[in-house]
Scaffold this active site. Sequence first.
Site, mmCIF file in Angstrom:
data_model
loop_
_atom_site.group_PDB
_atom_site.id
_atom_site.type_symbol
_atom_site.label_atom_id
_atom_site.label_comp_id
_atom_site.label_asym_id
_atom_site.label_seq_id
_atom_site.Cartn_x
_atom_site.Cartn_y
_atom_site.Cartn_z
ATOM 1 N N HIS A 1 0.775 -1.052 0.087
ATOM 2 C CA HIS A 1 0.134 -0.120 -0.065
ATOM 3 C C HIS A 1 0.934 1.223 0.013
ATOM 4 O O HIS A 1 0.485 2.175 -0.664
ATOM 5 C CB HIS A 1 -0.827 -0.073 1.113
ATOM 6 C CG HIS A 1 -1.615 1.259 1.515
ATOM 7 N ND1 HIS A 1 -2.547 1.754 0.621
ATOM 8 C CD2 HIS A 1 -1.389 2.350 2.660
ATOM 9 C CE1 HIS A 1 -2.928 3.089 1.109
ATOM 10 N NE2 HIS A 1 -2.243 3.281 2.048
ATOM 11 N N ASP B 1 8.032 21.687 -26.649
ATOM 12 C CA ASP B 1 7.930 20.520 -25.804
ATOM 13 C C ASP B 1 8.900 20.486 -25.047
ATOM 14 O O ASP B 1 9.653 21.612 -24.683
ATOM 15 C CB ASP B 1 8.279 19.368 -27.254
ATOM 16 C CG ASP B 1 7.664 17.980 -26.867
ATOM 17 O OD1 ASP B 1 7.927 17.554 -25.495
ATOM 18 O OD2 ASP B 1 6.961 17.175 -27.536
ATOM 19 N N SER C 1 13.706 6.033 -14.254
ATOM 20 C CA SER C 1 12.853 6.983 -14.996
ATOM 21 C C SER C 1 12.535 8.432 -14.317
ATOM 22 O O SER C 1 12.694 9.214 -14.927
ATOM 23 C CB SER C 1 11.226 6.123 -14.611
ATOM 24 O OG SER C 1 10.156 7.062 -14.844
ATOM 25 N N SER C 2 12.660 8.506 -12.917
ATOM 26 C CA SER C 2 12.263 9.636 -12.209
ATOM 27 C C SER C 2 13.643 10.760 -12.678
ATOM 28 O O SER C 2 13.557 11.883 -12.857
ATOM 29 C CB SER C 2 12.570 9.430 -10.804
ATOM 30 O OG SER C 2 12.653 10.811 -10.125
ATOM 31 N N HIS D 1 13.804 12.035 3.099
ATOM 32 C CA HIS D 1 13.042 13.401 3.622
ATOM 33 C C HIS D 1 12.900 14.203 2.503
ATOM 34 O O HIS D 1 11.574 15.037 2.138
ATOM 35 C CB HIS D 1 13.570 13.723 4.813
ATOM 36 C CG HIS D 1 12.534 14.725 5.381
ATOM 37 N ND1 HIS D 1 11.434 14.277 6.175
ATOM 38 C CD2 HIS D 1 12.192 16.359 5.154
ATOM 39 C CE1 HIS D 1 10.503 15.305 6.554
ATOM 40 N NE2 HIS D 1 11.251 16.215 6.007
ATOM 41 N N TYR E 1 9.244 16.063 0.568
ATOM 42 C CA TYR E 1 9.096 17.512 -0.275
ATOM 43 C C TYR E 1 8.758 17.428 -1.670
ATOM 44 O O TYR E 1 8.136 18.129 -2.380
ATOM 45 C CB TYR E 1 10.006 18.424 0.018
ATOM 46 C CG TYR E 1 10.007 18.657 1.393
ATOM 47 C CD1 TYR E 1 9.115 19.205 2.190
ATOM 48 C CD2 TYR E 1 11.044 18.384 2.346
ATOM 49 C CE1 TYR E 1 8.882 19.424 3.581
ATOM 50 C CE2 TYR E 1 10.925 18.399 3.704
ATOM 51 C CZ TYR E 1 9.875 19.137 4.410
ATOM 52 O OH TYR E 1 9.728 19.360 5.757
ATOM 53 N N SER F 1 -1.279 27.170 -5.654
ATOM 54 C CA SER F 1 -1.097 28.360 -5.593
ATOM 55 C C SER F 1 -1.739 28.999 -6.719
ATOM 56 O O SER F 1 -2.306 30.099 -6.786
ATOM 57 C CB SER F 1 0.509 28.897 -5.492
ATOM 58 O OG SER F 1 1.054 28.081 -4.458
ATOM 59 N N HIS G 1 15.030 12.984 12.059
ATOM 60 C CA HIS G 1 13.840 13.240 12.848
ATOM 61 C C HIS G 1 13.195 11.663 12.270
ATOM 62 O O HIS G 1 12.233 11.317 13.241
ATOM 63 C CB HIS G 1 13.032 14.161 12.419
ATOM 64 C CG HIS G 1 12.478 14.430 11.381
ATOM 65 N ND1 HIS G 1 12.372 15.655 10.439
ATOM 66 C CD2 HIS G 1 11.925 13.715 10.412
ATOM 67 C CE1 HIS G 1 11.886 15.647 9.382
ATOM 68 N NE2 HIS G 1 11.484 14.497 9.062
ATOM 69 N N HIS G 2 13.363 11.018 11.496
ATOM 70 C CA HIS G 2 12.626 9.674 11.200
ATOM 71 C C HIS G 2 13.550 8.631 12.179
ATOM 72 O O HIS G 2 12.859 7.385 12.132
ATOM 73 C CB HIS G 2 12.774 9.275 9.775
ATOM 74 C CG HIS G 2 12.019 10.190 8.795
ATOM 75 N ND1 HIS G 2 10.692 10.130 8.509
ATOM 76 C CD2 HIS G 2 12.351 11.418 8.053
ATOM 77 C CE1 HIS G 2 10.183 10.911 7.749
ATOM 78 N NE2 HIS G 2 11.322 11.831 7.567
ATOM 79 N N THR H 1 7.163 27.209 5.616
ATOM 80 C CA THR H 1 6.028 26.419 5.481
ATOM 81 C C THR H 1 4.589 27.416 5.719
ATOM 82 O O THR H 1 3.602 27.547 5.039
ATOM 83 C CB THR H 1 5.816 25.178 6.243
ATOM 84 O OG1 THR H 1 6.824 24.380 5.789
ATOM 85 C CG2 THR H 1 4.404 24.408 5.656
ATOM 86 N N LYS I 1 3.627 30.246 3.338
ATOM 87 C CA LYS I 1 2.993 29.688 2.235
ATOM 88 C C LYS I 1 1.486 29.693 2.777
ATOM 89 O O LYS I 1 0.718 30.151 2.024
ATOM 90 C CB LYS I 1 3.624 28.466 1.897
ATOM 91 C CG LYS I 1 5.012 28.471 1.109
ATOM 92 C CD LYS I 1 5.267 27.176 0.554
ATOM 93 C CE LYS I 1 4.686 27.310 -0.739
ATOM 94 N NZ LYS I 1 5.066 28.289 -1.789
ATOM 95 N N ARG J 1 1.115 1.230 14.783
ATOM 96 C CA ARG J 1 0.626 1.090 13.328
ATOM 97 C C ARG J 1 1.189 -0.378 13.121
ATOM 98 O O ARG J 1 2.128 -0.863 13.715
ATOM 99 C CB ARG J 1 1.316 2.093 12.525
ATOM 100 C CG ARG J 1 2.943 2.303 12.551
ATOM 101 C CD ARG J 1 3.130 3.217 11.671
ATOM 102 N NE ARG J 1 4.829 3.247 11.585
ATOM 103 C CZ ARG J 1 5.354 3.994 10.266
ATOM 104 N NH1 ARG J 1 4.649 4.765 9.604
ATOM 105 N NH2 ARG J 1 6.608 3.857 10.508
#
Lengths: 589, 88
Positions: free
Chosen positions: A95, A125, A193-194, A277, A281, A292, A326-327, A352, A355, A474
């Site tokens: 998932h 293009d 691909s990315s 991380h 983003y 926006s 922080h993970h 953040t 924004k 979890r």
Amino acid sequence: MATVEAVAGQMAHAHHDDRSFLRRYIFSTDHKMIGIQFLFACLFFLLVGGLLAMLIRWQVAFPGKPLPFGGIFPETMAPNGIILPEFYNALVTMHGTFMIFFAIMPLLVGVYANYLIPLKLGAPDMAFPRLNMMSFWLFVSSGIIMLASFFVEGGPSAAGWTVYAPLSAVPEYSGVSAGQQLWIVSIVFFAASSLLGSVNYITTVINMRAPGMTLFRMPLSIWSLFITAILALLAVPILAGALVMLLFDQTIGTTFFLPEHGGQPLLWQHLFWFFGHPEVYILILPAMGMVSDIIANGSRKPIFGYHSMVFAIAGIAFLGWIVWGHHMFQSGMNPLLGTSFMVSTMAIAVPTAIKVCNWLATMWRGNIQFHTPMLNATAFVAMFTVGGLSGIFMASNSLDIFIHDTYFIVAHIHYVLFGGSLFAIFAAIYFWYPKMFGRMMNETWGKVHFALTFVFYNLVFFPMHIIGIGGHMRRIYDPTQYTFMQPMQPMNRFITISAFLLFVSQIPFVINFFWSLFKGKKAEINPWRDNGLEWTVPSPPAHGNFEITPTVYRGPYEFSSPEVDEDFLPQTTPLNGDRRTAPEQVPGD
Amino acid sequence: MEGKKQPYMFIFGALAVLTVVEVGVAFIGLPRTLTIWVLVFLAVWKALLVALYFMHLKFEPLRLVLLAAAPLPLPFVLVLIVLVEYAR
């Protein structure tokens, strides 16, 4: 480097479209068709991810009860429809994998970077159309490999979407061998691909802007996609490298992550989250950019604080590189390091918040048009803010000791990725659908879809905060095995029923999407009365996009300008005093 | 570079030789720390050859070289923090 002359040269051929069916629809090099191909592929993977979520929720709410239609699963997964623990682990893993790598990320980047960047910049293009096509087919290949892992012996990966080592490195630990290797190979294809896509987007933005389209006249959607491409270009190779090391641990006897032979499991966590991380983003910045654009349009006002928005995107992208620890607060990290990661994480709240405040200020006293895209964009702001606020709790390393690995984390990530990214994706689909397909989606059914989704989404994910604070783990197979969690079962059942209703709520969207393809009202050139360059060409645009290279005179957010009678002022409309002669395009100005 | 013979095959050969040397260094029984430093030294040279020739940075303007070098602090941060973790 593509020059203005080269672009003009391509224009001359733009409208002689004699491509065969195969070249036009299957192996297309047209950025618009590739964007649409990504859209269909990603919506399919979104469906797969959603179905897996339904299975997870059934098990959590009704542990040990046979699934309705559960007979379709083999004995090794769900004998008599009852989900096995090892299959549950695989469901959770796949998932997350499908939603993050094959739905949200490519929906935001694969679809909209491809579709919007050339159109919004006035280019015919992408800079490298063949690489673009290759990027899409690598993506399809990676998806097929990932799907294939369901059908091999041992089933798909069951080590979580973060595939922590040594669980993922030693087949005996998770009971999965071939499935884990296919997972790794699939994501390496995905990384390739990315990377091809990122190189394309960056080059196109730098080299192929129309005359007058300076960097600070670019829409925020393009700014965010541009910075996202830079993030992906730098982050994805780290994942690919780490995955190859993991594959070697699995197959040829290396021990990078195996402690019994001197390897370091924590090295995997560092490498994964050093990618992971910035990836967070990658999953939200394009959503912020597109929202926006839509909020300015729906408010009929210029975006508030355009420059601060651009610098906030850049600030978030930069800070995103120094927060990965922080993970890992619970990994036994050096407390000094933990504190530095906590401080850098909290610092991200500043750009953040800029924004969020700018979106609110844009809407403030605007002539708000609550069309379906605007409704979804507004929901994005509200839901993303909830997700951002719960993120501050997790940034605190002492508080994170308690909520780590609980449903509080599940609530947070879904408020950001569903409430944030997915509402933005819905907004973008409704907004650019007329340009993509030449027809409007039905507004009434769009609003029904929005209302149902908004209500059931909150009913699913908000209670997860509560059971998370209550200590509900979890990824737990059977919550009733712990006495302290048994009182949470009614809440679990409520969440599951809401999740089923949330899934059903997507039916109006699916019907609206496909019905409108054939029966929707024909779209005008500019149905939303917007200023962007894509709204100056027919819907859908022809191959090559623009008859003549457009000249840009201003930024994209000139709504309700006192200089004109209408409440919008397209970027290409010259006014008295505008220099009619196009300035030379200065790459990188 | 137009009209000049491209040194790609030479660079390919140099990379192959450096790889063979790396494999050799791993097996000749040097002290572990020395082995690591020698391997890092050789790897840096390989990376430089790839960046300068295969990625054409040697033939590009300085600003592009600087752009390519800009993310180098990021791996430095990553390696530093991983080492801090290991050194405890």
